[in-house]
Design a protein around this motif. Structure first.
Motif, mmCIF file in Angstrom:
data_model
loop_
_atom_site.group_PDB
_atom_site.id
_atom_site.type_symbol
_atom_site.label_atom_id
_atom_site.label_comp_id
_atom_site.label_asym_id
_atom_site.label_seq_id
_atom_site.Cartn_x
_atom_site.Cartn_y
_atom_site.Cartn_z
ATOM 1 N N PRO A 1 -4.628 -7.854 -26.052
ATOM 2 C CA PRO A 1 -3.252 -7.340 -25.997
ATOM 3 C C PRO A 1 -2.475 -7.819 -24.778
ATOM 4 N N ARG A 2 -3.132 -7.958 -23.637
ATOM 5 C CA ARG A 2 -2.448 -8.443 -22.435
ATOM 6 C C ARG A 2 -2.040 -9.908 -22.610
ATOM 7 N N THR A 3 -2.943 -10.698 -23.191
ATOM 8 C CA THR A 3 -2.638 -12.112 -23.411
ATOM 9 C C THR A 3 -1.515 -12.267 -24.429
ATOM 10 N N ARG A 4 -1.533 -11.438 -25.473
ATOM 11 C CA ARG A 4 -0.484 -11.496 -26.492
ATOM 12 C C ARG A 4 0.881 -11.207 -25.876
ATOM 13 N N ARG A 5 0.964 -10.198 -25.024
ATOM 14 C CA ARG A 5 2.252 -9.865 -24.389
ATOM 15 C C ARG A 5 2.737 -11.006 -23.503
ATOM 16 N N LEU A 6 1.821 -11.591 -22.732
ATOM 17 C CA LEU A 6 2.223 -12.657 -21.813
ATOM 18 C C LEU A 6 2.673 -13.897 -22.581
ATOM 19 N N GLU A 7 1.885 -14.322 -23.560
ATOM 20 C CA GLU A 7 2.264 -15.519 -24.310
ATOM 21 C C GLU A 7 3.568 -15.302 -25.085
ATOM 22 N N ALA A 8 3.792 -14.096 -25.578
ATOM 23 C CA ALA A 8 5.042 -13.817 -26.296
ATOM 24 C C ALA A 8 6.256 -13.991 -25.399
ATOM 25 N N ALA B 1 2.403 -22.679 -34.140
ATOM 26 C CA ALA B 1 2.752 -21.618 -35.084
ATOM 27 C C ALA B 1 2.309 -20.256 -34.556
ATOM 28 N N ALA B 2 1.151 -20.214 -33.897
ATOM 29 C CA ALA B 2 0.674 -18.943 -33.344
ATOM 30 C C ALA B 2 1.623 -18.420 -32.276
ATOM 31 N N LEU B 3 2.120 -19.297 -31.408
ATOM 32 C CA LEU B 3 3.076 -18.866 -30.395
ATOM 33 C C LEU B 3 4.382 -18.408 -31.035
ATOM 34 N N GLU C 1 11.894 -14.880 -32.180
ATOM 35 C CA GLU C 1 13.274 -15.042 -31.723
ATOM 36 C C GLU C 1 13.367 -15.909 -30.463
ATOM 37 N N GLY C 2 12.239 -16.404 -29.991
ATOM 38 C CA GLY C 2 12.242 -17.202 -28.769
ATOM 39 C C GLY C 2 13.031 -18.486 -28.928
ATOM 40 N N SER C 3 13.632 -18.923 -27.839
ATOM 41 C CA SER C 3 14.528 -20.083 -27.894
ATOM 42 C C SER C 3 13.891 -21.375 -27.389
ATOM 43 N N ALA C 4 12.649 -21.327 -26.949
ATOM 44 C CA ALA C 4 12.031 -22.513 -26.357
ATOM 45 C C ALA C 4 11.810 -23.606 -27.396
#
Length: 391
Positions: free
Chosen positions: A158-165, A183-185, A191-194
């Motif tokens: 869960p910590r990694t998921r929050r950070l990568e999101a 695709a996973a990211l 909604e990310g713009s990167a």
């Protein structure tokens, strides 16, 4: 171009992605400076070959107590342990000073380097995530060998998921090695713009090339860092589930497991004298050159498996499981053999052991595949386009 690269480990043939890209960028005439942490597991790394190409390299040694302290601080902040592992005040100071110079792009690599990436103005930053660690932990939670590894993966997930999101809204340009990881990211932050750009790993085609020596008639080789849980799981599957099925019909077949830091549980499992746990070697090429087949039965994987690219580059035919195909455009049955369950994997190995002409054809096709898709120079050219693209 003026390129500053910040790494949580020294570039070396083991850290193949930055090492290969740096070689190619220097050979293409760019001015490159590297700021890299040197943790205990990378004390042996020699930056000499890159310095000979004109790459400026500053290393910042990191002690084991400091890595543990860093990880604990990251945990207290609610971050994954890896996010703080490589923090170094000396590198942070050097980065701060370098940001006042005229570097056109600052390239920061890996989850372990994310703290350094946060110091860089977004318009100059290219962040190379390499793989989605969220995707890795999600698989390891269910499939890793040993309860402790599965528990740690579940704890960190869960910590990694929050950070990568957060990356796709904070970092304008993000690199990964495979479309599956991209695709996973994207699923983490739709909604990310990167810009999320897939840049595969390459292979040194001059170093890893076919050698004019005879291959053993019945030797399988599995290579990789054996302290890595996915490799341990694959090695255990080979020893416990695949090799007995092969030996039932070809009792003379031998297996070599080559790579750093094999754990005690692996050595205990490899009691049959036909299995050799080789450990660390100065040069993988003799093992790949003599092997009849390279085998890679990973239960789970992210990114690109360099071990498979290296085998293919040496025209060693490879038998792999479906997770290994992630990030590759190789054609199953032509460039390499693919089988999922232990029974099918053993059958694929046995079929190739009995067909020398098919092995030669697959080895040649594998070499042609990496020549076409995994040259470092071509990948460096694609990276230059990312550097030049406005953030």
């Amino acid at each position: 171009m003026e390129i500053l690269m910040v790494l949580p480990y020294p570039p070396s043939p083991i850290r193949v992605r930055p090492y290969g890209l740096l070689q190619a960028l220097a050979q293409r005439g760019h001015r490159v400076r590297v700021l890299a942490v040197q943790p205990p597991e990378d004390r042996w790394a020699d930056p000499g070959p890159l310095r000979d190409l004109g790459v400026e390299i500053r290393l910042f040694p990191l002690s084991r107590p400091r890595t543990l302290w860093n990880a604990l601080r990251a945990w207290a902040r609610g971050e994954p342990l890896q996010a703080g592992y490589a923090d170094h005040p000396g590198l942070r100071e050097a980065l701060w000073q370098a940001l006042h110079e005229r570097w056109e792009v600052v390239h920061v690599e890996h989850l372990r380097g994310v703290g350094f990436a946060q110091e860089v103005p977004p318009e100059r930053l290219v962040f190379d995530a390499v793989d989605s660690i969220t995707r890795l932990f999600a698989q390891a939670r269910a499939l890793a060998p040993g309860r402790l590894t599965r528990w740690l993966a579940a704890l960190e997930l869960p910590r990694t998921r929050r950070l990568e999101a957060s990356w796709l809204s904070r970092f304008p340009r993000v690199l990964v090695t495979s479309a599956e990881d991209a695709a996973a990211l994207r699923r983490l932050a739709p909604e990310g713009s990167a810009q999320v750009v897939v840049l595969p790993n390459g292979v040194d085609l001059e170093f890893f090339r076919p050698q004019p020596i005879p291959r053993d008639p019945a030797t399988l080789v599995f290579t990789g860092k054996m302290s890595y849980h996915a490799n341990v799981a694959a090695a255990l599957d080979l020893i416990q589930q695949i090799m007995p099925r092969i030996w039932a019909r070809r009792p003379e077949v031998r297996l070599q497991i080559v790579g750093r830091n094999p754990p005690a549980l692996l050595r205990r499992a490899a009691r049959d004298p036909r299995i050799q746990i080789v450990g660390a070697v100065p040069d993988l090429r003799p093992y790949l050159a003599r092997a009849t087949l390279a085998v890679c039965p990973l239960r789970y994987a992210v990114g690109i498996q360099n071990k498979v690219l290296e085998a293919m580059a040496m025209a060693t035919p490879a038998v792999v499981t479906p997770p290994v195909l992630g990030g590759l455009q190789a054609v199953p049955g032509r460039d390499l053999a693919v089988a999922e369950v232990p029974e099918a994997f053993a059958e694929a190995v046995l079929a190739l052991l009995g067909q020398p002409a098919a092995r030669r054809a697959m080895g040649e096709a594998g070499r042609a595949y990496v020549e076409a898709h995994h040259r470092w120079e071509a990948l460096a050219e694609r990276l230059e386009a990312v550097y030049r693209c406005p953030a």
